[in-house]
Scaffold this motif. Structure first.
Motif, mmCIF file in Angstrom:
data_model
loop_
_atom_site.group_PDB
_atom_site.id
_atom_site.type_symbol
_atom_site.label_atom_id
_atom_site.label_comp_id
_atom_site.label_asym_id
_atom_site.label_seq_id
_atom_site.Cartn_x
_atom_site.Cartn_y
_atom_site.Cartn_z
ATOM 1 N N GLU A 98 0.987 -1.261 0.288
ATOM 2 C CA GLU A 98 0.073 0.096 0.123
ATOM 3 C C GLU A 98 0.619 1.283 0.068
ATOM 4 O O GLU A 98 -0.081 2.380 -0.671
ATOM 5 C CB GLU A 98 -0.965 0.288 1.705
ATOM 6 C CG GLU A 98 -2.341 -0.911 1.378
ATOM 7 C CD GLU A 98 -3.108 -1.304 2.400
ATOM 8 O OE1 GLU A 98 -3.845 -0.580 2.562
ATOM 9 O OE2 GLU A 98 -2.521 -1.462 3.768
ATOM 10 N N SER A 150 3.281 3.528 -1.988
ATOM 11 C CA SER A 150 3.795 4.138 -2.942
ATOM 12 C C SER A 150 5.167 5.108 -2.706
ATOM 13 O O SER A 150 6.020 5.299 -3.651
ATOM 14 C CB SER A 150 2.691 5.389 -3.440
ATOM 15 O OG SER A 150 3.022 6.285 -2.768
ATOM 16 N N TYR A 182 4.584 7.406 2.489
ATOM 17 C CA TYR A 182 3.276 7.444 1.303
ATOM 18 C C TYR A 182 2.580 6.873 1.416
ATOM 19 O O TYR A 182 2.545 5.875 1.374
ATOM 20 C CB TYR A 182 3.481 8.911 -0.091
ATOM 21 C CG TYR A 182 4.109 9.705 0.712
ATOM 22 C CD1 TYR A 182 3.479 10.669 -0.392
ATOM 23 C CD2 TYR A 182 5.650 9.995 0.547
ATOM 24 C CE1 TYR A 182 4.446 12.263 0.433
ATOM 25 C CE2 TYR A 182 6.193 11.204 1.085
ATOM 26 C CZ TYR A 182 5.194 12.713 0.911
ATOM 27 O OH TYR A 182 6.479 13.563 0.399
ATOM 28 N N THR A 183 1.361 6.760 2.265
ATOM 29 C CA THR A 183 -0.396 5.753 2.003
ATOM 30 C C THR A 183 -1.491 6.301 1.082
ATOM 31 O O THR A 183 -1.595 7.343 2.009
ATOM 32 C CB THR A 183 -0.079 5.113 3.154
ATOM 33 O OG1 THR A 183 -1.007 6.108 3.741
ATOM 34 C CG2 THR A 183 1.348 5.047 3.880
ATOM 35 N N PRO A 184 -2.613 5.374 1.402
ATOM 36 C CA PRO A 184 -3.889 6.036 1.155
ATOM 37 C C PRO A 184 -4.273 6.573 1.787
ATOM 38 O O PRO A 184 -4.870 6.948 2.061
ATOM 39 C CB PRO A 184 -4.578 4.667 0.238
ATOM 40 C CG PRO A 184 -3.300 3.354 0.346
ATOM 41 C CD PRO A 184 -2.469 4.017 0.793
ATOM 42 N N TYR A 185 -3.677 6.240 3.164
ATOM 43 C CA TYR A 185 -3.917 6.933 4.530
ATOM 44 C C TYR A 185 -3.247 8.482 4.740
ATOM 45 O O TYR A 185 -3.957 8.752 5.782
ATOM 46 C CB TYR A 185 -3.813 5.909 5.441
ATOM 47 C CG TYR A 185 -4.382 4.316 4.787
ATOM 48 C CD1 TYR A 185 -6.317 3.871 4.880
ATOM 49 C CD2 TYR A 185 -3.736 3.559 4.975
ATOM 50 C CE1 TYR A 185 -5.939 3.127 4.748
ATOM 51 C CE2 TYR A 185 -3.758 2.036 4.175
ATOM 52 C CZ TYR A 185 -5.049 1.839 4.058
ATOM 53 O OH TYR A 185 -5.401 0.845 3.575
ATOM 54 N N ASP A 242 0.143 7.240 -8.971
ATOM 55 C CA ASP A 242 -1.148 6.923 -9.249
ATOM 56 C C ASP A 242 -1.781 8.027 -9.207
ATOM 57 O O ASP A 242 -2.953 8.616 -9.316
ATOM 58 C CB ASP A 242 -1.582 5.569 -8.948
ATOM 59 C CG ASP A 242 -1.259 4.786 -9.689
ATOM 60 O OD1 ASP A 242 -0.774 5.104 -11.317
ATOM 61 O OD2 ASP A 242 -1.120 3.680 -9.241
ATOM 62 N N ASP A 243 -0.921 8.919 -7.174
ATOM 63 C CA ASP A 243 -1.492 9.690 -7.052
ATOM 64 C C ASP A 243 -1.466 10.814 -7.248
ATOM 65 O O ASP A 243 -1.614 11.608 -6.402
ATOM 66 C CB ASP A 243 -1.459 9.285 -4.844
ATOM 67 C CG ASP A 243 -0.127 9.483 -4.861
ATOM 68 O OD1 ASP A 243 0.853 9.384 -5.615
ATOM 69 O OD2 ASP A 243 0.493 9.627 -4.161
#
Length: 237
Positions: free
Chosen positions: A146, A148, A160-163, A215-216
């Motif tokens: 998860e 990045s 750096y994470t989705p959270y 992607d982000d």
């Protein structure tokens, strides 16, 4: 263990470095070169893990030679001049040692080395390995798959994470030692990115450099030395 190549046009300088390295049995000197041409021959005919490299040499300089060294081979500059340090670190040198080399500085430089591929494989963290990270007042277990990006910030690293973004107290070199290079890519001295998170590769302003777009939406600088290797990551034929 590291198979080492010593590159210096001064025989006495190579002899002194050999003396200093005798205190470090993990460094096995397998070859010496008095110039860049001899060094390139050694690099193409022998298995070299680590190069100790002078800068001011006749013909091709150490900085120019470093640009031709494969990214999997680490190198440490050993020079009498401090004016090339910035150029050296732009090429992802492990360290920059000033002559005469102090034993304690050499020891500190060697601590920054990545393990060789043979010794490191068993120590890579699995993609589903969880890391406990703090986000505000709460903590969360985040899987490596998860994450990045890891970004060096002083003696910490931003994760750096989705959270959101979190921080861990660790150097980027220590983090790199635990990451499988098949999954994560060291873009520069300041950044490691997850390969599967890269959606685009764009040219950078600096000649030979690239920008990896994640992607982000994050845009990560890729150094000149790593640029070609990044392109190879996405070459199937």
């Amino acid at each position: 263990m590291y198979n080492c190549l010593l590159v210096d046009d001064e025989r006495l300088a190579r002899a002194e470095l050999k003396r200093l390295l005798s205190a470090h049995p993990e460094c096995v000197i397998v070859a010496e070169a008095a110039n860049a041409s001899e060094a390139l021959t050694c690099l193409t005919t022998q298995s070299i893990d680590l190069v100790f490299l002078d800068i001011q040499m006749p013909g091709i300089t150490g900085l120019q030679l470093a640009q031709q060294i494969q990214a999997s081979t680490q190198f440490i500059f050993c020079t009498a001049y401090n004016s090339f340090a910035l150029n050296a670190f732009e090429l992802n040198a492990v360290d920059y040692l000033l002559k005469p080399i102090a034993p304690e500085r050499l020891a500190k430089a060697l601590q920054k080395l990545r393990p060789t591929s043979n010794s490191a494989a068993a120590h890579y963290l699995a993609e589903q390995h969880g890391i406990l990270l703090k986000f505000g007042d709460s903590q969360r277990v985040v899987k490596l798959s998860e994450i990045s990006r890891f970004e060096s910030i002083g003696n910490h690293a931003a994760v750096y994470t989705p959270y959101g973004k979190s921080f861990i107290h660790s150097s980027l070199s220590k983090i790199e030692q635990k990451l499988d290079p098949a999954l994560f890519f060291k873009a520069s001295r300041a950044d490691i990115v997850r390969i599967s998170a890269i959606s685009q590769i764009e040219p950078a302003i600096a000649e030979g450099s690239l920008i990896a777009v994640l992607d982000d939406g994050q845009r990560v600088d890729v150094s000149r030395r790593q640029a070609q290797l990044l392109k190879q990551q996405f070459s199937a034929f």
